[in-house]
Motif scaffolding. Structure first.
Motif, PDB file in Angstrom:
ATOM      1  N   GLY A 150     -12.909   3.219   0.371  1.00  0.00           N
ATOM      2  CA  GLY A 150     -11.666   3.772   0.884  1.00  0.00           C
ATOM      3  C   GLY A 150     -11.052   4.760  -0.103  1.00  0.00           C
ATOM      4  O   GLY A 150     -11.650   5.105  -1.122  1.00  0.00           O
ATOM      5  N   PHE A 151      -9.840   5.225   0.205  1.00  0.00           N
ATOM      6  CA  PHE A 151      -9.151   6.144  -0.699  1.00  0.00           C
ATOM      7  C   PHE A 151      -7.645   5.974  -0.552  1.00  0.00           C
ATOM      8  O   PHE A 151      -7.162   5.296   0.350  1.00  0.00           O
ATOM      9  CB  PHE A 151      -9.562   7.605  -0.436  1.00  0.00           C
ATOM     10  CG  PHE A 151      -8.947   8.202   0.804  1.00  0.00           C
ATOM     11  CD1 PHE A 151      -7.763   8.920   0.727  1.00  0.00           C
ATOM     12  CD2 PHE A 151      -9.546   8.029   2.055  1.00  0.00           C
ATOM     13  CE1 PHE A 151      -7.187   9.480   1.869  1.00  0.00           C
ATOM     14  CE2 PHE A 151      -8.984   8.577   3.192  1.00  0.00           C
ATOM     15  CZ  PHE A 151      -7.803   9.307   3.099  1.00  0.00           C
ATOM     16  N   GLY A 152      -6.899   6.604  -1.443  1.00  0.00           N
ATOM     17  CA  GLY A 152      -5.440   6.538  -1.389  1.00  0.00           C
ATOM     18  C   GLY A 152      -4.870   5.885  -2.630  1.00  0.00           C
ATOM     19  O   GLY A 152      -5.460   5.927  -3.703  1.00  0.00           O
TER      20      GLY A 152
ATOM     21  N   GLU B  45      -8.165   5.666   4.783  1.00  0.00           N
ATOM     22  CA  GLU B  45      -7.187   5.500   3.718  1.00  0.00           C
ATOM     23  C   GLU B  45      -6.807   4.036   3.584  1.00  0.00           C
ATOM     24  O   GLU B  45      -6.419   3.382   4.551  1.00  0.00           O
ATOM     25  CB  GLU B  45      -5.943   6.343   4.006  1.00  0.00           C
ATOM     26  CG  GLU B  45      -4.935   6.301   2.874  1.00  0.00           C
ATOM     27  CD  GLU B  45      -3.789   7.273   3.079  1.00  0.00           C
ATOM     28  OE1 GLU B  45      -3.012   7.467   2.144  1.00  0.00           O
ATOM     29  OE2 GLU B  45      -3.690   7.833   4.195  1.00  0.00           O
TER      30      GLU B  45
ATOM     31  N   HIS C  86       0.665   5.321   0.957  1.00  0.00           N
ATOM     32  CA  HIS C  86      -0.142   6.394   1.520  1.00  0.00           C
ATOM     33  C   HIS C  86      -0.135   7.580   0.577  1.00  0.00           C
ATOM     34  O   HIS C  86       0.909   8.148   0.279  1.00  0.00           O
ATOM     35  CB  HIS C  86       0.394   6.802   2.899  1.00  0.00           C
ATOM     36  CG  HIS C  86       0.120   5.754   3.923  1.00  0.00           C
ATOM     37  ND1 HIS C  86      -1.134   5.536   4.425  1.00  0.00           N
ATOM     38  CD2 HIS C  86       0.935   4.836   4.508  1.00  0.00           C
ATOM     39  CE1 HIS C  86      -1.082   4.550   5.306  1.00  0.00           C
ATOM     40  NE2 HIS C  86       0.160   4.105   5.365  1.00  0.00           N
ATOM     41  N   SER C  87      -1.306   7.980   0.118  1.00  0.00           N
ATOM     42  CA  SER C  87      -1.397   8.953  -0.959  1.00  0.00           C
ATOM     43  C   SER C  87      -0.850  10.312  -0.576  1.00  0.00           C
ATOM     44  O   SER C  87      -0.324  11.030  -1.407  1.00  0.00           O
ATOM     45  CB  SER C  87      -2.858   9.101  -1.397  1.00  0.00           C
ATOM     46  OG  SER C  87      -3.646   9.534  -0.308  1.00  0.00           O
ATOM     47  N   HIS C  88      -0.953  10.710   0.691  1.00  0.00           N
ATOM     48  CA  HIS C  88      -0.464  12.036   1.044  1.00  0.00           C
ATOM     49  C   HIS C  88       1.059  12.119   1.025  1.00  0.00           C
ATOM     50  O   HIS C  88       1.624  13.200   1.103  1.00  0.00           O
ATOM     51  CB  HIS C  88      -1.002  12.459   2.413  1.00  0.00           C
ATOM     52  CG  HIS C  88      -0.656  11.505   3.513  1.00  0.00           C
ATOM     53  ND1 HIS C  88      -1.389  10.377   3.754  1.00  0.00           N
ATOM     54  CD2 HIS C  88       0.345  11.522   4.429  1.00  0.00           C
ATOM     55  CE1 HIS C  88      -0.874   9.722   4.796  1.00  0.00           C
ATOM     56  NE2 HIS C  88       0.173  10.394   5.216  1.00  0.00           N
TER      57      HIS C  88
ATOM     58  N   ASP D  44       0.846  -1.187   0.000  1.00  0.00           N
ATOM     59  CA  ASP D  44       0.000   0.000   0.000  1.00  0.00           C
ATOM     60  C   ASP D  44       0.878   1.233   0.000  1.00  0.00           C
ATOM     61  O   ASP D  44       1.961   1.241   0.571  1.00  0.00           O
ATOM     62  CB  ASP D  44      -0.879   0.042   1.268  1.00  0.00           C
ATOM     63  CG  ASP D  44      -1.847  -1.120   1.327  1.00  0.00           C
ATOM     64  OD1 ASP D  44      -2.210  -1.610   0.252  1.00  0.00           O
ATOM     65  OD2 ASP D  44      -2.216  -1.529   2.445  1.00  0.00           O
TER      66      ASP D  44
ATOM     67  N   SER E  45     -16.066   7.070  -0.981  1.00  0.00           N
ATOM     68  CA  SER E  45     -14.683   6.923  -0.531  1.00  0.00           C
ATOM     69  C   SER E  45     -14.550   6.965   0.985  1.00  0.00           C
ATOM     70  O   SER E  45     -13.689   6.303   1.559  1.00  0.00           O
ATOM     71  CB  SER E  45     -13.807   8.013  -1.147  1.00  0.00           C
ATOM     72  OG  SER E  45     -14.255   9.296  -0.749  1.00  0.00           O
TER      73      SER E  45
END
Length: 432
Positions: A195-197, A228, A74-76, A72, A224
């Motif tokens: 979810g999101f990311g 995350e 983490h998008s941020h 995975d 979403s």
């Protein structure tokens, strides 16, 4: 029996299977049937798990002693390159990873790769009733077509690696068998939390929901949310799409049993899929059921000081036509002492984005506000009463120890005009 699937924390193949498994009376019989499938080097583990104080079941599938790995992102923290400081690799399952997106994840297991036709042949040769095999093949067809569309290839060109394909087959076949064993006649699923990311796959870093999941959920309500991670996997999405007759809020029901299928990770919210085995409220008696419902609704609002009443009315009707539960206006004062109107609508979570966009498009507002509410509703039924003025429908509601009833306005008005009597004369007759 009927089934309602509550997907507040998404869905994966093993979560759906575990939730259905908990509804079984004869769990040993299911174990025996799955063991007799003789899938190569497969071991199925059933484990009691507690999350946020709730006990449920987690099911994991081991192939050659291996559970699939996934990465995975983490998008941020994602910058378009591999960032190993923020790249979390999880041994065993990721959050809800049922290993259905098998050929596109970043895996450490290298072995035999199965073609789409190989998997259908494998399922067809299992020692299972034909209707169970047909269901499993139907689910896999949804997965295969989604993968083919995403990658721009034919079904024949889609391949799945050994660990991924085998444990996904166990999930799909297990769920198909459980639906048959439970004698389920219809299934309703809630809007799906995806979810999101970002997630790292064989082809690179991709957004959540994964492309195959998004393809499968086309036309199905999803959102979403605030968590995350990948909450809904392609196998979970395909199972819901194949077996569910509709998607929406919980209907009036008499619950017979509840099952909890647990995910792997821990969050502030209980990481589970909940299955309700139920009869329709009122199935066993002619009296309305005293059931009551708890669900979540969204309120979308905007302030308008530069629209005509006719234009606001047009937007009002469009919102209702596109699924809003209710639409209403409130007189307000805005800056520069302008009299204005606040336009608001209530909707289910699954329609939130569509109606917000619709409100922005068909009004002069530059943005909308949204808020979620927990809703308590009574169970509602309608019956027809014979009166001196003809048949009149009466709406009844029950819940929380309270009973209410009211004649249907349109029927009362129609009867009053037909018999040339005051509205209250028909209304009082119905009430009496």
């Amino acid at each position: 029996m009927k089934l309602y699937l509550q997907c507040n924390m998404g869905a994966s193949g093993n979560m759906v299977m575990a939730a259905l498994y908990e509804l079984l009376t004869d769990k040993t019989g299911f174990h025996t049937k799955m063991e007799k499938l003789n899938l190569p080097n497969v071991k199925i583990k059933y484990k009691d798990v507690t999350k946020c104080g709730i006990k449920g079941t987690h099911i994991s599938v081991i192939v050659d002693g291996v559970e699939e790995e996934s990465q995975d992102v983490h998008s941020h923290n994602y910058t378009g390159q591999n960032n190993h400081n923020h790249d979390h690799s999880h041994k065993h399952n990721p959050d809800h990873d049922d290993h259905s997106h098998k050929h596109s994840r970043s895996h450490t297991h290298v072995g035999k790769r199965y073609g789409y036709k190989d998997i259908l042949a494998l399922i067809s040769n299992l020692d299972l009733p034909d209707n169970v095999k047909d269901s499993a093949i139907g689910v896999y067809k949804i997965i295969g077509e989604a993968e083919a569309n995403v990658h721009g290839v034919s079904l024949e060109e889609i391949h799945f690696h050994e660990v991924g394909s085998i444990d996904a087959i166990v999930d799909v076949v297990g769920c198909s068998l459980l639906v048959d064993l439970l004698g389920i006649t219809s299934i309703i699923a809630s809007p799906i939390h995806v979810g999101f990311g970002m997630i790292r796959c064989e082809h690179g870093v991709l957004p959540v929901p994964a492309p195959a999941t998004a393809e499968i959920l086309d036309g199905i309500p999803m959102y979403s949310g605030q968590i995350e991670g990948e909450l809904c996997t392609p196998t979970g999405a395909a199972l819901l799409k194949y077996f569910s007759d509709e998607f929406g809020s919980m209907p009036p029901m008499t619950v017979r049993k509840i099952g909890y299928g647990m995910g792997t990770k821990d969050f502030e919210a209980a990481n589970c899929l909940r299955a309700f085995l139920y009869d329709d409220a009122g199935d066993e008696t002619d009296e309305p059921s005293p059931c009551s419902n708890f669900d979540t609704v969204c309120e979308i609002s905007c302030n308008l000081d530069d629209m005509t009443p006719e234009a606001i009315g047009a937007a009002f009707e469009l919102l209702l036509e596109n699924g809003a539960l209710d639409v209403y206006t409130t007189p307000i004062m805005m800056k520069k002492n302008r009299p204005a109107v606040m336009l608001s609508c209530l909707c289910t979570e699954g329609l939130h984005n569509d109606l917000a966009i619709l409100m922005i498009k068909h009004t002069t507002t530059l943005g909308v506000r949204t808020v979620k509410y927990q809703r308590m509703t009574t169970s509602r039924t309608t019956e027809t009463i014979q009166t001196n003025y003809g048949d009149i429908r009466v709406k009844k509601a029950q819940g929380f120890g309270i009973t209410k009833q009211k004649p249907e306005y349109d029927d009362v008005q129609k009867a009053a005009r037909k018999h040339d009597v005051p509205f209250h004369a028909v209304y009082d007759e119905v009430v009496k």
